[in-house]
Scaffold this motif. Structure first.
Motif, PDB file in Angstrom:
ATOM      1  N   LEU A 284      28.486   5.938  21.461  1.00  0.00           N
ATOM      2  CA  LEU A 284      29.129   5.953  20.146  1.00  0.00           C
ATOM      3  C   LEU A 284      29.732   4.597  19.827  1.00  0.00           C
ATOM      4  O   LEU A 284      30.284   3.932  20.702  1.00  0.00           O
ATOM      5  N   ASN A 285      29.633   4.201  18.565  1.00  0.00           N
ATOM      6  CA  ASN A 285      30.347   3.005  18.147  1.00  0.00           C
ATOM      7  C   ASN A 285      31.750   3.392  17.676  1.00  0.00           C
ATOM      8  O   ASN A 285      32.090   4.579  17.608  1.00  0.00           O
ATOM      9  N   ASP A 286      32.548   2.408  17.352  1.00  0.00           N
ATOM     10  CA  ASP A 286      33.948   2.669  16.979  1.00  0.00           C
ATOM     11  C   ASP A 286      34.061   3.519  15.720  1.00  0.00           C
ATOM     12  O   ASP A 286      34.936   4.380  15.611  1.00  0.00           O
ATOM     13  N   ARG A 287      33.171   3.275  14.748  1.00  0.00           N
ATOM     14  CA  ARG A 287      33.212   4.068  13.512  1.00  0.00           C
ATOM     15  C   ARG A 287      32.948   5.536  13.802  1.00  0.00           C
ATOM     16  O   ARG A 287      33.643   6.430  13.301  1.00  0.00           O
ATOM     17  N   GLN A 288      31.943   5.787  14.629  1.00  0.00           N
ATOM     18  CA  GLN A 288      31.592   7.171  14.950  1.00  0.00           C
ATOM     19  C   GLN A 288      32.724   7.865  15.705  1.00  0.00           C
ATOM     20  O   GLN A 288      33.083   9.011  15.416  1.00  0.00           O
ATOM     21  N   MET A 291      35.599   8.672  13.268  1.00  0.00           N
ATOM     22  CA  MET A 291      35.289   9.769  12.359  1.00  0.00           C
ATOM     23  C   MET A 291      35.232  11.106  13.082  1.00  0.00           C
ATOM     24  O   MET A 291      35.687  12.136  12.560  1.00  0.00           O
ATOM     25  N   LEU A 292      34.705  11.116  14.287  1.00  0.00           N
ATOM     26  CA  LEU A 292      34.656  12.366  15.052  1.00  0.00           C
ATOM     27  C   LEU A 292      36.072  12.858  15.357  1.00  0.00           C
ATOM     28  O   LEU A 292      36.355  14.055  15.270  1.00  0.00           O
ATOM     29  N   ASN A 293      36.943  11.941  15.706  1.00  0.00           N
ATOM     30  CA  ASN A 293      38.336  12.334  15.958  1.00  0.00           C
ATOM     31  C   ASN A 293      38.993  12.882  14.694  1.00  0.00           C
ATOM     32  O   ASN A 293      39.765  13.846  14.748  1.00  0.00           O
ATOM     33  N   ARG A 294      38.678  12.282  13.555  1.00  0.00           N
ATOM     34  CA  ARG A 294      39.252  12.778  12.305  1.00  0.00           C
ATOM     35  C   ARG A 294      38.722  14.175  11.980  1.00  0.00           C
ATOM     36  O   ARG A 294      39.461  15.043  11.492  1.00  0.00           O
ATOM     37  N   LEU A 295      37.440  14.407  12.247  1.00  0.00           N
ATOM     38  CA  LEU A 295      36.880  15.738  12.038  1.00  0.00           C
ATOM     39  C   LEU A 295      37.523  16.753  12.982  1.00  0.00           C
ATOM     40  O   LEU A 295      37.838  17.877  12.591  1.00  0.00           O
ATOM     41  N   ARG A 310      33.007   5.664   2.683  1.00  0.00           N
ATOM     42  CA  ARG A 310      34.337   5.396   2.123  1.00  0.00           C
ATOM     43  C   ARG A 310      35.412   5.395   3.208  1.00  0.00           C
ATOM     44  O   ARG A 310      36.276   4.509   3.254  1.00  0.00           O
ATOM     45  N   LEU A 311      35.373   6.368   4.094  1.00  0.00           N
ATOM     46  CA  LEU A 311      36.419   6.515   5.110  1.00  0.00           C
ATOM     47  C   LEU A 311      36.317   5.475   6.224  1.00  0.00           C
ATOM     48  O   LEU A 311      37.310   5.187   6.899  1.00  0.00           O
ATOM     49  N   THR A 312      35.137   4.940   6.438  1.00  0.00           N
ATOM     50  CA  THR A 312      34.980   3.933   7.491  1.00  0.00           C
ATOM     51  C   THR A 312      34.854   2.521   6.927  1.00  0.00           C
ATOM     52  O   THR A 312      34.663   1.568   7.691  1.00  0.00           O
ATOM     53  N   ALA A 313      34.952   2.402   5.606  1.00  0.00           N
ATOM     54  CA  ALA A 313      34.817   1.102   4.934  1.00  0.00           C
ATOM     55  C   ALA A 313      33.510   0.414   5.337  1.00  0.00           C
ATOM     56  O   ALA A 313      33.475  -0.768   5.678  1.00  0.00           O
ATOM     57  N   SER A 314      32.429   1.195   5.317  1.00  0.00           N
ATOM     58  CA  SER A 314      31.112   0.653   5.685  1.00  0.00           C
ATOM     59  C   SER A 314      30.151   0.821   4.514  1.00  0.00           C
ATOM     60  O   SER A 314      30.442   1.509   3.533  1.00  0.00           O
ATOM     61  N   SER A 315      28.981   0.221   4.641  1.00  0.00           N
ATOM     62  CA  SER A 315      27.974   0.306   3.577  1.00  0.00           C
ATOM     63  C   SER A 315      27.280   1.669   3.634  1.00  0.00           C
ATOM     64  O   SER A 315      27.283   2.345   4.677  1.00  0.00           O
ATOM     65  N   PRO A 316      26.646   2.108   2.535  1.00  0.00           N
ATOM     66  CA  PRO A 316      25.899   3.372   2.545  1.00  0.00           C
ATOM     67  C   PRO A 316      24.818   3.414   3.630  1.00  0.00           C
ATOM     68  O   PRO A 316      24.622   4.444   4.277  1.00  0.00           O
ATOM     69  N   ASP A 317      24.115   2.294   3.810  1.00  0.00           N
ATOM     70  CA  ASP A 317      23.058   2.260   4.837  1.00  0.00           C
ATOM     71  C   ASP A 317      23.642   2.444   6.236  1.00  0.00           C
ATOM     72  O   ASP A 317      23.066   3.152   7.082  1.00  0.00           O
ATOM     73  N   THR A 318      24.772   1.786   6.483  1.00  0.00           N
ATOM     74  CA  THR A 318      25.413   1.921   7.794  1.00  0.00           C
ATOM     75  C   THR A 318      25.878   3.366   8.019  1.00  0.00           C
ATOM     76  O   THR A 318      25.726   3.919   9.115  1.00  0.00           O
ATOM     77  N   ALA A 319      26.410   3.980   6.981  1.00  0.00           N
ATOM     78  CA  ALA A 319      26.865   5.364   7.087  1.00  0.00           C
ATOM     79  C   ALA A 319      25.711   6.289   7.441  1.00  0.00           C
ATOM     80  O   ALA A 319      25.841   7.164   8.315  1.00  0.00           O
ATOM     81  N   ARG A 321      22.907   5.472   8.942  1.00  0.00           N
ATOM     82  CA  ARG A 321      22.481   5.212  10.324  1.00  0.00           C
ATOM     83  C   ARG A 321      23.429   5.895  11.318  1.00  0.00           C
ATOM     84  O   ARG A 321      22.980   6.491  12.307  1.00  0.00           O
ATOM     85  N   ASP A 322      24.724   5.785  11.080  1.00  0.00           N
ATOM     86  CA  ASP A 322      25.698   6.426  11.978  1.00  0.00           C
ATOM     87  C   ASP A 322      25.472   7.932  12.041  1.00  0.00           C
ATOM     88  O   ASP A 322      25.475   8.539  13.123  1.00  0.00           O
ATOM     89  N   ILE A 323      25.289   8.543  10.877  1.00  0.00           N
ATOM     90  CA  ILE A 323      25.120   9.994  10.817  1.00  0.00           C
ATOM     91  C   ILE A 323      23.812  10.422  11.478  1.00  0.00           C
ATOM     92  O   ILE A 323      23.779  11.379  12.266  1.00  0.00           O
TER      93      ILE A 323
END
Length: 348
Positions: A284-288, A291-295, A310-319, A321-323
């Motif tokens: 997992l990266n830091d963003r993931q 977000m998992l902890n927030r969930l 929006r919540l990770t201050a990342s681009s749509p493409d990055t979001a 990919r993370d998901i």
């Protein structure tokens, strides 16, 4: 004229029926052991999170018993700051309450002295002169119909109490917490604040019983739930004989309910622990991870790729990919409804 317990000839030589209490005290010890065993399996971060939750609950509910309101979110933030887990300055209106409880639960092994008790009272009432009361007890929130001992006997009464408290010997620590609570509230050595300090004394004694600064249950929260019964048994006991079996039985039952209530209070935290144990090897990266902890903490948001961005201050493409990565790892699943606003949730 009412005869109070402290007016009995053999005061303060309390007695009780050990046989009738032995099974109950064993049940409390069993449930305490089970709780501590479960909590010891958590990592230090989650142990501290549990402690913050329980200390917050303790402060909020102890204030509620006195008819006062304190904001739980502010208390939690101030506790985290005081314990060094969050930057910032503790709010002035919370400093005393937090300092009082932390001194009791983090320095539980230190002896209880007159000066330490004066310090506790000063933390609640910083502008009062230190010392035992010289006037009758007055409180706008007094519910128990009870007349405390005259002020001139308080120094001697408290000397006897403190000597006993520091030398309880082989007395069951839960029984000691119950005796101390009743004894202190019977003397009522301060003009006000006696209820809060009595509950703090119990918290200290329970921390000694647990032998850990981590707190996983709150007696004050349970006393708040059972406030009417709490006042009723105190009034009956203070107006009764030196046989305090009924009080000890009620206190131990209340404590046992507090221990069992932890399953409700910390259910989310325990689920969080199980989740991370299950996914120990996940990449997992830091963003993931954030977000998992927030969930897991119950964030109230429909998880879509746009919400993730929006919540990770990342681009749509990055979001996306993370998901998708979390979908492949079996950590997230798609909600049944598809379409342009596809949403996701944790795999149960």
């Amino acid at each position: 004229m009412a005869i109070y317990i402290y007016q009995r000839r053999d005061w303060p030589l309390f007695t009780w029926n050990q046989t009738s209490l032995s099974r109950l005290s064993a049940k409390v010890r069993h449930n305490q052991g089970r709780l501590l065993g479960r909590m010891e399996q958590l990592n230090p971060t989650l142990q501290m999170e549990a402690t913050l939750r329980m200390l917050t609950l303790d402060i909020v509910r102890s204030a509620e018993i006195e008819g006062e309101f304190v904001d739980a979110a502010e208390v939690r933030t101030a506790l985290a700051q005081r314990l060094g887990h969050q930057h910032g300055t503790v709010a002035k209106n919370l400093e005393g309450r937090i300092g009082l409880l932390l001194d009791a639960t983090q320095r539980y092994a230190a002896p209880m002295t007159e000066q330490r008790m004066f310090g506790w009272h000063a933390s609640l009432f910083p502008h009062r002169k230190a010392g035992w009361r010289i006037n009758p007890v007055t409180s706008p929130h007094q519910v128990v119909r009870y007349q405390a001992p005259h002020s001139y006997v308080v120094p001697g009464e408290m000397a006897a109490f403190l000597e006993w408290f520091n030398t309880t010997g082989n007395l069951d620590p839960f029984m000691a917490a119950a005796v101390a609570h009743l004894w202190f509230l019977t003397i009522q050595p301060f003009e006000d604040g006696n209820g809060r300090i009595a509950r703090t004394i119990s918290a200290l004694q329970l921390a000694r019983a647990d032998d850990t600064p981590y707190r996983y249950y709150s007696l004050s929260a349970q006393l708040c739930k059972e406030r009417a019964a709490y006042y009723d048994i105190l009034e009956k006991t203070q107006g009764g004989s030196l046989d305090i079996t009924a009080w000890l039985e009620w206190f131990l039952q209340c404590l046992d309910r507090a221990l069992l209530d932890t399953n409700t209070q910390l259910s989310g935290l325990l689920a969080k622990s199980r989740f991370w144990e299950k996914n120990t090897g996940a990449s997992l990266n830091d963003r993931q991870r954030t977000m998992l902890n927030r969930l897991l903490d119950g964030i109230e948001v429909k998880l879509t790729s746009s919400a993730w961005a929006r919540l990770t201050a990342s681009s749509p493409d990055t979001a996306i990919r993370d998901i998708n990565d979390l979908l492949k790892q079996g950590i997230l699943v798609k909600d049944p409804a598809g379409g342009r606003s596809t949403s996701y949730r944790l795999l149960n």
